[in-house]
Design a protein around this motif. Sequence first.
Motif, PDB file in Angstrom:
ATOM      1  N   UNK A 240       0.637  -1.006   0.260  1.00 20.63           N
ATOM      2  CA  UNK A 240      -0.134   0.034  -0.335  1.00 20.63           C
ATOM      3  C   UNK A 240       1.004   1.142   0.160  1.00 20.63           C
ATOM      4  N   UNK A 241       0.599   2.353  -0.663  1.00 23.62           N
ATOM      5  CA  UNK A 241       1.474   3.401  -0.871  1.00 23.62           C
ATOM      6  C   UNK A 241       1.016   4.744  -0.352  1.00 23.62           C
ATOM      7  N   UNK A 242       1.355   5.536   0.563  1.00 25.01           N
ATOM      8  CA  UNK A 242       0.442   6.713   1.508  1.00 25.01           C
ATOM      9  C   UNK A 242       1.350   7.855   0.918  1.00 25.01           C
ATOM     10  N   UNK A 243       0.774   8.161   1.295  1.00 26.93           N
ATOM     11  CA  UNK A 243       1.608  10.025   1.904  1.00 26.93           C
ATOM     12  C   UNK A 243       1.342  10.969   3.003  1.00 26.93           C
ATOM     13  N   UNK A 244       1.567  11.562   2.547  1.00 27.05           N
ATOM     14  CA  UNK A 244       0.977  12.374   4.188  1.00 27.05           C
ATOM     15  C   UNK A 244       0.425  13.761   3.809  1.00 27.05           C
ATOM     16  N   UNK A 245      -0.742  14.368   4.097  1.00 25.52           N
ATOM     17  CA  UNK A 245      -1.908  15.559   3.829  1.00 25.52           C
ATOM     18  C   UNK A 245      -1.927  15.886   5.111  1.00 25.52           C
ATOM     19  N   UNK A 246      -2.558  17.005   5.190  1.00 24.46           N
ATOM     20  CA  UNK A 246      -3.398  18.011   6.000  1.00 24.46           C
ATOM     21  C   UNK A 246      -4.922  17.600   5.817  1.00 24.46           C
ATOM     22  N   UNK A 247      -5.558  17.557   7.130  1.00 18.80           N
ATOM     23  CA  UNK A 247      -6.456  16.716   7.398  1.00 18.80           C
ATOM     24  C   UNK A 247      -7.349  18.349   6.391  1.00 18.80           C
ATOM     25  N   UNK A 248      -8.679  18.072   5.752  1.00 17.65           N
ATOM     26  CA  UNK A 248      -9.449  18.781   5.130  1.00 17.65           C
ATOM     27  C   UNK A 248     -10.541  19.464   5.699  1.00 17.65           C
ATOM     28  N   UNK A 249     -10.860  19.975   5.287  1.00 18.60           N
ATOM     29  CA  UNK A 249     -12.511  20.762   5.382  1.00 18.60           C
ATOM     30  C   UNK A 249     -13.243  20.678   3.889  1.00 18.60           C
ATOM     31  N   UNK A 250     -14.526  20.448   4.836  1.00 20.22           N
ATOM     32  CA  UNK A 250     -14.672  20.664   3.478  1.00 20.22           C
ATOM     33  C   UNK A 250     -16.645  20.914   3.800  1.00 20.22           C
ATOM     34  N   UNK A 251     -16.414  22.662   2.279  1.00 20.03           N
ATOM     35  CA  UNK A 251     -18.133  23.070   2.791  1.00 20.03           C
ATOM     36  C   UNK A 251     -19.090  21.878   2.161  1.00 20.03           C
ATOM     37  N   UNK A 252     -19.989  21.955   3.005  1.00 19.78           N
ATOM     38  CA  UNK A 252     -21.603  21.095   2.421  1.00 19.78           C
ATOM     39  C   UNK A 252     -22.543  22.472   1.862  1.00 19.78           C
ATOM     40  N   UNK A 253     -22.329  23.152   0.450  1.00 20.45           N
ATOM     41  CA  UNK A 253     -23.343  24.257  -0.044  1.00 20.45           C
ATOM     42  C   UNK A 253     -25.086  23.554   0.578  1.00 20.45           C
ATOM     43  N   UNK A 254     -25.992  24.684   0.848  1.00 17.42           N
ATOM     44  CA  UNK A 254     -27.155  24.803   1.711  1.00 17.42           C
ATOM     45  C   UNK A 254     -28.048  24.108   0.094  1.00 17.42           C
ATOM     46  N   UNK A 255     -27.634  24.223  -1.036  1.00 15.45           N
ATOM     47  CA  UNK A 255     -28.191  24.011  -1.966  1.00 15.45           C
ATOM     48  C   UNK A 255     -27.986  22.169  -2.569  1.00 15.45           C
ATOM     49  N   UNK A 256     -27.026  21.681  -1.616  1.00 15.46           N
ATOM     50  CA  UNK A 256     -26.763  20.677  -2.329  1.00 15.46           C
ATOM     51  C   UNK A 256     -27.780  19.522  -2.548  1.00 15.46           C
TER      52      UNK A 256
ATOM     53  N   UNK B  37     -14.767  13.788   3.230  1.00 12.80           N
ATOM     54  CA  UNK B  37     -14.446  14.473   4.702  1.00 12.80           C
ATOM     55  C   UNK B  37     -13.838  13.840   4.884  1.00 12.80           C
ATOM     56  N   UNK B  38     -14.220  12.264   4.979  1.00 10.75           N
ATOM     57  CA  UNK B  38     -13.553  11.356   6.042  1.00 10.75           C
ATOM     58  C   UNK B  38     -12.136  11.787   6.423  1.00 10.75           C
ATOM     59  N   UNK B  39     -12.090  11.871   7.781  1.00  8.80           N
ATOM     60  CA  UNK B  39     -10.888  11.662   8.582  1.00  8.80           C
ATOM     61  C   UNK B  39     -10.874  12.800   8.248  1.00  8.80           C
ATOM     62  N   UNK B  40     -11.703  14.224   8.011  1.00 10.88           N
ATOM     63  CA  UNK B  40     -11.545  15.579   7.998  1.00 10.88           C
ATOM     64  C   UNK B  40     -12.688  16.501   8.815  1.00 10.88           C
ATOM     65  N   UNK B  41     -12.699  17.641   8.119  1.00 11.35           N
ATOM     66  CA  UNK B  41     -14.442  18.311   9.144  1.00 11.35           C
ATOM     67  C   UNK B  41     -14.815  18.927   8.245  1.00 11.35           C
ATOM     68  N   UNK B  42     -16.159  18.465   8.374  1.00 10.52           N
ATOM     69  CA  UNK B  42     -17.712  18.711   7.104  1.00 10.52           C
ATOM     70  C   UNK B  42     -18.122  19.569   7.710  1.00 10.52           C
ATOM     71  N   UNK B  43     -17.934  21.227   7.256  1.00 10.61           N
ATOM     72  CA  UNK B  43     -18.807  22.497   8.040  1.00 10.61           C
ATOM     73  C   UNK B  43     -19.731  22.664   6.967  1.00 10.61           C
ATOM     74  N   UNK B  44     -20.957  22.748   7.293  1.00  7.15           N
ATOM     75  CA  UNK B  44     -22.433  23.016   7.003  1.00  7.15           C
ATOM     76  C   UNK B  44     -22.769  24.992   7.215  1.00  7.15           C
ATOM     77  N   UNK B  45     -22.129  25.941   6.993  1.00  7.40           N
ATOM     78  CA  UNK B  45     -23.477  27.168   7.092  1.00  7.40           C
ATOM     79  C   UNK B  45     -24.524  26.971   6.740  1.00  7.40           C
ATOM     80  N   UNK B  46     -25.491  27.888   8.352  1.00  7.47           N
ATOM     81  CA  UNK B  46     -26.369  27.565   8.074  1.00  7.47           C
ATOM     82  C   UNK B  46     -27.310  26.814   8.306  1.00  7.47           C
TER      83      UNK B  46
END
Length: 329
Positions: free
Chosen positions: A73-89, A119-128
């Motif tokens: 299994x090949x791996x790499x390092x990356x920053x934890x990501x934040x995903x924005x969930x838009x209201x109209x999704x 968003x797995x292992x990251x942050x899911x942000x829902x505004x409003x």
Amino acid sequence: MKLALILNVIDPKIGGVMIMGDRGTGKSTTVRALVDLLPEIEVVLDDPFNSDPSDLELMSKEVREKIQNNQTIETRKRKIIMVDLPLGATEDRVCGTIDIEKALTEGVKAFEPGLLAKANRGILYVDEVNLLDDHLVDVLLDSAASGWNTVERESISISHPARFILVGSGNPEEGELRPQLLDRFGMHAQIGTVKEPHLRVKIVEQRAQFDESPILLRNQYQEAQKELSDKIKAARKLRPKVEMGYDLRMKVSEVCSELNVDGLRGDIVTNRASQAIAAFEEREQVIPEDIFRVIPLCLRHRLRKDPLESIDSGDKVKDVFKKVFGLQV
């Protein structure tokens, strides 16, 4: 608000943060600023689910099969990501879709990952979040609670890990979340407009400086930012070693019982948040002051029995805490 966000990064199993407050108080700005502080994680290369190469709960079925077959299994390092969930999704955009035509013609499960996969292992942000469709909120909270997202279409079923920190923000004037949904958020922060004139002037001046030269202002705070980021990384490593005495856990449950908190989520979240703040303060033992700092954030939104009732400011929780613990903090 800042403390609640930091503690959730230290221990994602706390269950996320709900931030309610007035317009223009910097809720979204603060959440998005968290990206700069997020530590790096190890992920499987070219995996759409940010699979963890060492944790079975956080890896996709394909990665698990490769490991079971002793494939490299090949791996790499990356920053934890934040995903924005838009209201109209749409639900398909959030959960992902299955290409039925490809499944029928080629006999393969053709899955197009959605925002929950990203968003797995990251942050899911829902505004409003209080304006989001109820069925989408249910999907988000179910995934956040179970750590998995399942998509079923035409007798085809696909599951993938979806363990994320759920962060929601909103303005209470536009409507509150249902109490049973509020309860699914680990912590709740209430934000008000700053009243002190000198603080308002300071905020306005810093905003003017940022508009004038964003890079210069960021450079001024770069050292403090790095210091906080390093502190969060160290706390994430220390967190599993932090212990909380049986007597303290008993008293936390006594506070929850005294406040008539429904269910046991309040007890669990308070214990986890107390251990996270102890790790943040570089200690391996929880003390009553740790609990005092986090318990209003963990319980205040769980006290409301009537949907028309306003959320407690935290004073009621603090009063019961002092009574049960028998000390002035």
